[in-house]
Write a protein that holds these residues in place. Structure first.
Motif, PDB file in Angstrom:
ATOM      1  N   VAL A   7       0.823  -1.208   0.000  1.00 47.45           N
ATOM      2  CA  VAL A   7       0.000   0.000   0.000  1.00 47.45           C
ATOM      3  C   VAL A   7       0.860   1.263   0.000  1.00 47.45           C
ATOM      4  O   VAL A   7       0.567   2.221  -0.724  1.00 47.45           O
ATOM      5  N   VAL A   8       1.917   1.291   0.783  1.00 45.70           N
ATOM      6  CA  VAL A   8       2.759   2.486   0.873  1.00 45.70           C
ATOM      7  C   VAL A   8       3.391   2.803  -0.487  1.00 45.70           C
ATOM      8  O   VAL A   8       3.459   3.964  -0.900  1.00 45.70           O
ATOM      9  N   THR A   9       3.821   1.767  -1.199  1.00 43.97           N
ATOM     10  CA  THR A   9       4.392   1.966  -2.539  1.00 43.97           C
ATOM     11  C   THR A   9       3.360   2.550  -3.489  1.00 43.97           C
ATOM     12  O   THR A   9       3.645   3.496  -4.243  1.00 43.97           O
ATOM     13  N   LEU A  10       2.146   1.993  -3.459  1.00 47.14           N
ATOM     14  CA  LEU A  10       1.077   2.515  -4.314  1.00 47.14           C
ATOM     15  C   LEU A  10       0.764   3.965  -3.982  1.00 47.14           C
ATOM     16  O   LEU A  10       0.562   4.798  -4.874  1.00 47.14           O
ATOM     17  N   MET A  11       0.717   4.294  -2.685  1.00 46.11           N
ATOM     18  CA  MET A  11       0.383   5.650  -2.268  1.00 46.11           C
ATOM     19  C   MET A  11       1.459   6.652  -2.660  1.00 46.11           C
ATOM     20  O   MET A  11       1.156   7.778  -3.077  1.00 46.11           O
ATOM     21  N   ASN A  12       2.718   6.273  -2.530  1.00 46.85           N
ATOM     22  CA  ASN A  12       3.800   7.169  -2.949  1.00 46.85           C
ATOM     23  C   ASN A  12       3.746   7.426  -4.455  1.00 46.85           C
ATOM     24  O   ASN A  12       3.960   8.551  -4.914  1.00 46.85           O
ATOM     25  N   ASN A  13       3.414   6.399  -5.201  1.00 45.71           N
ATOM     26  CA  ASN A  13       3.283   6.542  -6.645  1.00 45.71           C
ATOM     27  C   ASN A  13       2.116   7.452  -7.001  1.00 45.71           C
ATOM     28  O   ASN A  13       2.219   8.334  -7.863  1.00 45.71           O
ATOM     29  N   LEU A  14       1.004   7.254  -6.304  1.00 46.72           N
ATOM     30  CA  LEU A  14      -0.185   8.081  -6.541  1.00 46.72           C
ATOM     31  C   LEU A  14       0.098   9.541  -6.203  1.00 46.72           C
ATOM     32  O   LEU A  14      -0.258  10.452  -6.973  1.00 46.72           O
ATOM     33  N   TYR A  15       0.735   9.761  -5.068  1.00 44.02           N
ATOM     34  CA  TYR A  15       1.057  11.133  -4.657  1.00 44.02           C
ATOM     35  C   TYR A  15       1.955  11.808  -5.691  1.00 44.02           C
ATOM     36  O   TYR A  15       1.719  12.959  -6.084  1.00 44.02           O
TER      37      TYR A  15
END
Length: 267
Positions: free
Chosen positions: A135-143
């Motif tokens: 999830v953290v990887t996905l969120m950093n990418n989204l941000y």
């Protein structure tokens, strides 16, 4: 039977607010669960509903004092994230500081930003994506791909006072780690399931929509103040298009007072 009924949420997200009051005085405003939850009806989040893990966790905990909500989620549901909420909140605060007054128009649940992401085809992460990946990887990418782009498109080129911390990577990482725990909470309690399987396993399917018919995204007379989804029977019809054995009735629920969307017109 235990599988006689299920409520299907098919449009919008957790910005809905449907109030149920029982004879004993217990009252609950449903946001992320179907209004039949207190009558032990499970909830299914159809692929046209945007799930909101943060609101799912909050409401599940609140309802657990009265019942144990049961729910299932289509793997293709798009996920509303803390970044989407931040964008909508920052935009609202930007306008408030710019015009020196609070302008109505967003409940800041992140629904509008999430809808824009879907339209832009940028980081359209689904329940399956979040449940099966870091999830953290996905969120950093989204941000990285979405945060500044969406704010700039709304005319926000500088974070308003009180939101400067959300350019700090350490603060963001804390936020994303907390969201990962929330996603894990939802993952354990809300199995992925398809509508076809739900249709086969439940004899009574209740489609629960949200928001008024004239707020439909395609309602031409209300352009500028529409919601972002189809509020009528479009989505249920799509879900049922190959179910030739389906028969049902349509119930329209209305208010006894006049309302509007944001600062839209009353007429």
């Amino acid at each position: 039977s235990a599988k006689s009924k299920i409520v299907v949420l098919f449009n919008g997200s957790a910005q809905r607010g449907h109030t149920v009051e029982l004879k004993d005085g217990y009252r609950h405003i449903f946001h992320h669960f179907g209004s039949g939850t207190l009558d032990w009806a499970p909830t299914f989040f159809a692929r046209t509903f945007m799930i909101h893990p943060m609101e799912f966790e909050r409401e599940f905990v609140e309802l657990s004092n009265r019942c144990t909500p049961v729910s299932f989620c289509d793997p293709d549901c798009v996920v509303v994230t803390p970044v989407d909420m931040l964008i909508d909140q920052i935009y609202a605060e930007h306008n408030a500081q710019k015009y020196n007054k609070r302008i109505f128009g967003s409940c800041c649940y992140g629904t509008w930003s999430c809808t824009d992401r879907i339209k832009s085809k940028i980081c359209v992460y689904t329940a399956k994506d979040f449940f099966e990946n870091d999830v953290v990887t996905l969120m950093n990418n989204l941000y990285t791909q979405w945060f500044s782009k969406e704010l700039n498109s709304r005319g926000v080129n500088k974070l308003p006072q009180g939101y400067e911390q959300y350019s700090d990577k350490a603060k963001l990482n804390q936020l994303f780690k907390r969201f990962a725990l929330t996603v894990e909470f939802m993952k354990k309690l809300c199995p992925l399931e398809t509508f076809d399987n739900i249709y086969q396993n439940y004899s009574n399917i209740i489609f629960e929509g949200a928001q008024g018919l004239q707020l439909d995204a395609q309602f031409a007379l209300n352009k500028g103040w529409n919601t972002t989804s189809r509020t009528g029977l479009v989505y249920p019809a799509q879900l049922l298009k190959d179910k030739t054995d389906f028969s049902g009735e349509v119930c329209y629920v209305t208010r006894t007072y006049i309302t509007r969307h944001g600062e839209g017109p009353f007429d």
